[in-house]
Design a protein around this motif. Sequence first.
Motif, PDB file in Angstrom:
ATOM      1  N   LEU A  82      -5.520   0.767  -4.910  1.00 29.39           N
ATOM      2  CA  LEU A  82      -5.203   1.682  -6.003  1.00 29.39           C
ATOM      3  C   LEU A  82      -6.465   2.398  -6.482  1.00 29.39           C
ATOM      4  CD1 LEU A  82      -3.374   2.864  -8.205  1.00 29.39           C
ATOM      5  CD2 LEU A  82      -3.853   0.816  -9.562  1.00 29.39           C
ATOM      6  N   CYS A  83      -7.536   1.650  -6.655  1.00 30.64           N
ATOM      7  CA  CYS A  83      -8.789   2.250  -7.117  1.00 30.64           C
ATOM      8  C   CYS A  83      -9.286   3.314  -6.145  1.00 30.64           C
ATOM      9  CB  CYS A  83      -9.853   1.171  -7.299  1.00 30.64           C
ATOM     10  SG  CYS A  83      -9.475   0.004  -8.628  1.00 30.64           S
ATOM     11  N   LYS A  84      -9.119   3.052  -4.864  1.00 33.80           N
ATOM     12  CA  LYS A  84      -9.521   4.023  -3.849  1.00 33.80           C
ATOM     13  C   LYS A  84      -8.730   5.315  -4.001  1.00 33.80           C
ATOM     14  CE  LYS A  84      -9.742   4.575   1.191  1.00 33.80           C
ATOM     15  NZ  LYS A  84      -9.470   3.908   2.489  1.00 33.80           N
ATOM     16  N   VAL A 132       1.414   6.570  -6.904  1.00 34.82           N
ATOM     17  CA  VAL A 132       0.331   7.447  -7.339  1.00 34.82           C
ATOM     18  C   VAL A 132       0.781   8.902  -7.310  1.00 34.82           C
ATOM     19  CG1 VAL A 132      -1.949   8.336  -6.699  1.00 34.82           C
ATOM     20  CG2 VAL A 132      -1.532   5.876  -6.734  1.00 34.82           C
ATOM     21  N   ASP A 133       1.479   9.294  -6.247  1.00 34.27           N
ATOM     22  CA  ASP A 133       1.967  10.666  -6.152  1.00 34.27           C
ATOM     23  C   ASP A 133       2.927  10.989  -7.298  1.00 34.27           C
ATOM     24  OD1 ASP A 133       0.474  11.071  -3.892  1.00 34.27           O
ATOM     25  OD2 ASP A 133       2.101  10.568  -2.512  1.00 34.27           O
ATOM     26  N   ARG A 155       0.827  -1.206   0.000  1.00 31.93           N
ATOM     27  CA  ARG A 155       0.000   0.000   0.000  1.00 31.93           C
ATOM     28  C   ARG A 155       0.860   1.254   0.000  1.00 31.93           C
ATOM     29  NH1 ARG A 155      -5.136  -0.702   4.090  1.00 31.93           N
ATOM     30  NH2 ARG A 155      -6.340  -2.135   2.804  1.00 31.93           N
ATOM     31  N   GLU A 156       1.919   1.244   0.820  1.00 35.40           N
ATOM     32  CA  GLU A 156       2.819   2.389   0.843  1.00 35.40           C
ATOM     33  C   GLU A 156       3.468   2.589  -0.527  1.00 35.40           C
ATOM     34  OE1 GLU A 156       5.585   1.794   3.976  1.00 35.40           O
ATOM     35  OE2 GLU A 156       4.094   1.892   5.584  1.00 35.40           O
ATOM     36  N   GLU A 157       3.813   1.499  -1.156  1.00 32.44           N
ATOM     37  CA  GLU A 157       4.409   1.578  -2.493  1.00 32.44           C
ATOM     38  C   GLU A 157       3.420   2.182  -3.481  1.00 32.44           C
ATOM     39  OE1 GLU A 157       5.346  -1.620  -5.986  1.00 32.44           O
ATOM     40  OE2 GLU A 157       5.982  -2.157  -3.950  1.00 32.44           O
ATOM     41  N   ILE A 158       2.155   1.758  -3.399  1.00 36.11           N
ATOM     42  CA  ILE A 158       1.134   2.279  -4.311  1.00 36.11           C
ATOM     43  C   ILE A 158       0.924   3.768  -4.079  1.00 36.11           C
ATOM     44  CG2 ILE A 158      -1.335   2.194  -4.840  1.00 36.11           C
ATOM     45  CD1 ILE A 158      -1.210  -0.832  -4.346  1.00 36.11           C
TER      46      ILE A 158
END
Length: 1439
Positions: free
Chosen positions: A1262-1264, A1219-1220, A1212-1215
Motif C-alpha cells: 500500500l505504501c508503495k 487505491v484506484d 495486492r490486487e485488492e489493494i
Amino acid sequence: MNSLRNCYLMAIVSLLAPLLLLSWLDIGSATATKPQLDAKEINAWVQTIANNFEKVRRQLGIEKFERKFEENRVVSDNRNEAQGQQLMNDIKARIGKFTYKYEEHVKRIRVEAEYAFAGHTHRNYSLNCLELKDQPFLRATAIEDKPHESSNNTHQNLDPESRNTVYVMQKTEDVENFCSAPTLVELNPDPRLYGVETNRKVSTAHVPSNIYDASTSMLNAANWSQGLDKVFESNAALDPMLKWQYFGNTEGLFKIYPGIRWYIQTKDLGSKDITLDFFDCRTQYWYLLAASYPKDMVILLDNSGSMKGRRSIIANMTLTELLYTLNVNDFFNVIMFMNSSLKYISDDFNFTMLQATEKNKYTVMDLIREDENRAPQDRQFAPLGISDYKEALEEAFQLLDYVKRNATDLSSGGVQNIVLISDGAPQTFQEVFKKYNFDRQVRVFTFLVGHEAAEEENVKKIACSNRGYFVQISTLSDVKENAQRYIPVTARTNALRRDHFFAWTGVHKNQIKTQNPYAARITHSHPESQLRKSSLSKKSATASSGSSAAAEPESAPGFTVFPFTETASTASPTTTPTSTPNSVNGSGSSRGVGGPGGDNTLKIVYKPSKGDNTPHQTPEEDPAVKNKLFASVAQAAYDIRDNETIHRGIGRLIGVAGVDVPTDHFERLGPAWELGALGYIFLVTNNGHVLFHPEFRQFDHEGNLRLFFNNRDIAEIEMPADESPLYNAPSYTLPLRLGLINRQEGIEQIRRIKTYEDFTRGFNRDFKYFYAPINSTSPDGTISRATPFSLALVLPWQRGSQWPPPLAYRSSQSGALPSEGASPETLERLLQLGPNGTRTCVPVGAAGSYGIGLSGYEFCAFPAHLLGDYNLNPICALEKVLASPEANRTSMNCSAEFLRRVVTDALSTEEAQRIWRAVDNATMESSGVDLFFLWTNTGLSRWHNRTRPLRSDFMSSRRNASREEMYEKTVLLSTEVEANSDLSVITVPLSQEVMANMKANNTFPKAFPVYLTSVIRSRVGSSGAWSPIGVAGAEIDYAKLEESFLSITSGCASPGDTSCVTCSRLNVQCYLLDRSGFVAVSEVRHDVGRGFDQVNCAAMKALVQQGYFESMRVYDYQSICTNVTITVKRASISMQNPIRATARFTGWLLMQTFLILSDSAVSIFQALAQAVDDAVVAVFGEPQPTTAFAKLTSKQCDTIEKEKPRRLLLLREEIDSKVDEVIERLHAKSNPLDKTAEVKKALVQPYCIAMQSGDQAACAHLCKRLRQKLEITVYVDLLGNCPKRVVKEVDCVLRRSLVKRRSASTGAAASSRTGAIEKSCSQDFGYCQGSAESCSGDATFKVHIRDVQSTNLVFVAVQGDPNCNCRGCSDIIGVTELRSGPSNYTKPRPPRANPPWGQKDIRLQDNATTCSKRAMKGPQPLGLRLLLLLPLIIAQFQL
C-alpha cells in the motif's frame, strides 16, 4: 514333444535377440520390466530434428555469400605472432598520436590561461556589481532559453543583431546588477555531444554553491579568464570530435565549453523545490591529479573529551571532505588519538598506508559511521579523556618514514603530509619537529575546530613552521571550502619547478551536468532563475531534424502543454564499450520528433498556483550524456610572473585546464572490423585499473553505475580458466598484470573462460596477449611523452580460429573507390536504399528502414551536417561519404581501409534480399521463420522480414556486429576443438524472458523468438582452413519449433507403427539442451531457458557423473551484493499521534540552525530541543522500538518474493483496486486535510493500522502505491508509518557454477558421445508425474543422450519417474555469494606503479610566509550555510 518344445524355444529366442542386442548397446541398461525407449527411434527423431535445422540454415544462402567473397578475393591467412605484433604496433601508434592530440588541446588552454593571468591587474569590485557594464561571466546555473519572438518578458532587451546567440541583460528597474541576472542563450542540440543542447559561440561557468559568485576574487577570475573562449573555439575547429573543454581556477570558477545550461538537482517538497548543487571543480579527479604530485597523507583526528558534540560532527565532516580530495595515486591513513592512546580505524590498518581508491575511502568512512550508530557502551571511537599530541605526531612521522624507506609499495613516492584536526593544542611540540622534520620535508596542515581561539596560536604555529597551512573551521558550512585549502600549498613544489606534466585520469562518468531539454520546469524554466514564463518556451523537438517549429497550442488558464517523454527508455546505457555515442535518434538517447523515442504526444500538466500541492515537472539531468564514460587529461597552470614566484620562492597554482575524452574513442582505434571475431583491445592504468574493456561491466541491470566501477582491476576481468580466488580475491601477480602496470612489452598466452548471456554459458578458449606501454607521440615522431596507460591486444589462438588480419582483404580490389566517388547507380546496387533524391534518412529500426545497417564505428571525422546523419543512421553517412570525391574523404580523415572493406562486404552480400525473398512463404511459415539477417566483420548488416518479427527492435538494438554476443558465440562454437563450420547455433531467451512472455501472452499465437545462426567463412590460403568473416541467421517462432519437436518425438520411426514408446508417454520426458546444459526445447514451455538441473536435478547429475557434461567454475568479481534490512514501526502509535514527527523534526531543525548561526546560546537551544522531546514523551509516551529483520541476500529476497502465497497476490490486487477507487473520490475534495482523512480511513486504517503481524507486506505494498500515485507532502504523515527497506550495496564475489558438453577428444570418460544411463535414487516426498503415489522409497529412471548433428544442441530423453526429487540432489548450475569485507585488507595489496608524472626524492623549497586564512565569510552567510545543511534537513524530514 521335445522337438516341439525346442521349436518354441528357438522362436522365442529369435524374437528376443534384437531386444537383447538393443539393451546391450545402451550403456548401463538393465532388463526392462516395462516398455523402453528404442535407440532406433531416438536416432530417427534426432536425425529429423537435425535435418529441419539444416533446412533453415540452407535458406540463409551462406554458401552463395561465401562464393561471392571468394570471387572478390577475400582470402585470409594463417595467423602468426609476427602478424599479431605488427597489428599491435599499428594500434599502439594510433593511440599514441591520439593522446598527444588531446594533450596539445589542453596545453593551448593552459598557456592562454597563464598569459592572461600574468597580464591581469587585480581590481576591487563592489558587491552589487553596479560598476559593471556587461556580465562578467555566463553563469551556467542561470542560463535561460532564448524566448519566442512573441514573448512579452519585460526583463529583457534584445541586442540589435537579432541573430545573436547570446542576449545580454540590460539594466532596468528590475535588474540591479549583472551578477545575479539570468542570461538568455540560444541552445541547440549538438550532434558532436550526443544531442545535448549547447552553444558553441560561448563558454558558461559554474561556481560552487558555497561561494558567492559576485565576490571580488570571483569577478577577477572571470575577468582574466575571458580570453579562454577563443582557445576553446580554436581547439574545436581543429578537432570536430572534441567533447568537453574546461578550466577550473583555484577560486572555484569552472569555465565549460561549449556553453550549456547546468542541471541543478532539486528535492521536491510539494509546491516548492529545494535546489541541491554540490559540484566543485576543485574536488574532481582531473583537478586533483594535475594540481600536485602524488602524496602520502596521515590524518590525525583529535578525539578527546573536549571534541564531544558539534565539534566531533564538524571534525568527522572535515575528515570526509579531506578524503574526497585524495586521488587514486595518493596513500593515506587515519589515526585517532584520545584517552592517552592511539587508535587506527581498523586493526587491519595499523601502521600501514591505504591507497586512496574509492573502495578504501568508502570503507574508512563507513567504519566511522557504523561506530557512531552503536550504543555508547559499544563505541570504539567515542570522544574520551585527553589527547597525547606528542605520541600522535611521532606515530605519524614514523609511519611516513617507514613507507618511504622500506615499504615503497605502500607509498605514492611523492610529497608527504600530516593533517591535524583538533580543537586546540597545548603547545607547539617543536622538539618533535626538530627530531623528525628538521629539514621541513613533511608539510603539516592544521584544522582548528570551533569558534574558541584560546590555543589558536599554537595550532597555527605548528602549520607555519612546517611549510603547511592553518585553517579554522567554526561551523558546518565552513567545512567544504576550507578542507581543500591545503591543495594550493601542496602544489607549490611543482609550481616552483614549472613542471607542466600531463595528468590522465582513469574512467569516470560524465561530470558536466547538463539540463535535459525535454524535462523543462513548469513553474519556471530553471531553479536559480526568477523569470517566469506563461508557457514553455522550449523549441519544438522538430527543430533538431531541420523542420520548423510547430506553433504551440494556446494553453488554457492554469495549464501548460509540453512534449511528453518517457525518460526511462532513454537512460539505458549499453554495457558494451564498443557501442557508439548515443545518437540523436539511436538507442540510448533517441532525440527525434517530440523528444526521446520520437514520441510527439502532448501531455497536459496542471500548473500549480500559490499554495497548491499538485505535483509539477522538475528539471532532470540529460540522460543522453548522464552516464557517458570519459577519461580526462589535465595540466596545471601556474603564476609565471618571476617576481611573484621564482624570486620570492613561492610557487602559485592558478588553476587546471582539462579535456574529456570518451573511453569508446580509445577503443575505436583498435576496431572490431580489423581485429576479427573474438579479438579485442583494452587499456589499463598504472594502478592496474581498467580504462575500457569489452567485458568491463560499469552498469547494473537497471542502468545505474556499479559500486567502485572506476577502480575495477584488470585481474578481476582477465582470469585464467584454472584460477581459484584466494580470500575471495583474484591473483594480482599474474605476469600479464605485472607487465602492464610496469610499462613493459611482452606476449602471454592464457586459457580463459569466455562467458555469455549473463554468465550462464561458458566456453574455454586460448588467447594470445600482446601488450606494451602507451606514449603520447607527435605526428612526426620527434616528441614522446609517457602516459599511465598500457595497451593489450588479445587474439584467439588455437586451431580453427584464424582471425582476419589486414592481409585478409589484401588481394581484393573490389572495394576500391574511384577518385570522383561512387556513382548513384553503384550506391543503389550496393546499399539498396531506394532511388536517390526521393528519400530522407530514416532512423535505425524505424518504419521504412532499408533492410541494411552499419555498426557504430566513426570511420571519418564528420563535419556537423554529416555527423547528424551518422547519429540518425550510420548507413546514411556511409552513402554520402562513398559518393564524395577522394579529396573530401581525405579532408575528413576517413579510413580508406575500412571503406574498401565495407564496400567489398556490400558487394559480396548484395544478393541477400533476392536470396531471402526467393524462399516461399509456405516454407517460411512451416519453419516458423519471421526474419533473415546477416552481419559482416566490418559491421555491415542486412535483414529481411517476412512478417513483423517477434522482436521488432532486434536489428536496431544489435548494431555492434562482431561485438554482439550472438555473433561471438556462433564463431566460438563453430571453432571449437571439433571445428564445424556448418554448425547451426540455436540461441533461446533466458528463463526470465520466457516467463514474462508467457505471462503477458501478447504475441499469441506466436511465442517468443529463437535464433539460428551460422558463420560465413573465408578461405585461408590453400591450407583448407577457414576464417569467420560474418554470421547469418534467422528468427524462429518458438511455438513452431515446439510444435515440430512434439510432432517428431510423438511418432514411430516405422510408418504405421503405433506400438513404440515415444515422448508422448506420461513417464517419458524429452528435451533439447544446448551445450551449456540449458533447456532449448521442452514439452513444458516454462522449462525453456532454465538449467536442466532445475528441471531434473537427478538426470543432470547423472550426465555430469558419466562424463557427458563437465562442470566448470567462473568467478565474477564485478558483482554487487546487497544487505537488506527491513524496519517496521507500529503504525497505530504514530498515526494516532500525527504531531510526534513534526515536533521531533522541529526540535532537530532548531538545533541544526543553531549550529550554523551561533555558539553563544548553545545551552538554550539544546534545552529547547530537549524540552520538545520531553513534551512529546509526556503526551504520547515513549516511541515504540523498531523491529529489525535479519539481513538478507539478494538471492534470498528473490526467493521469498517468488514463494509468496497466492493469498498475498490476491491481497495486492485488492489493494490496487481500492487505491484506484479512493483516488477517484479524491478528485471531488479540494482540502488536503480532507484528502488525508479519506486515505487514512479507506486505506491506511484497514491495511496498516489494523494489520496483523503477518500482513506487513500488505502495508508495504500500500505504501508503495501511495508514493507512486499521491503527493508525498500531503501524505507524509501516512507514509511515515510504512515499513522501511534499507538496501546497502556491498562488494562481493559471485562463484558461478556452469556445465558444458564435453568434447569427444578430451578424455576417455567421454569416448562415447551417445548412450543411456540407468540410475536409482532415494526420493523425497513430492508429486511424481505419471503416478498417483507420493514419492517414497527408491526410483529407477533411464537417461538417453544424443548429439543433434551440426547444431549446438543435445537431445535428452528421461524415462521413469524423474520429477520426484532425489534426496540430497542440489543444483549444479548456480550462483554462490562470496562476501568480502574489511578482512580483505589483511591480504597483500595489488602491486602498482607510480604515474609517469610522479617525481622521486622531491625536495620542498618554497619559502611562503602565507600559511593561514580565516574561514571565509561570504556576503550571504545565512543562505549559504543553510544550503549546505539541506541534504541533512531533507533526510531528517523524510525520516
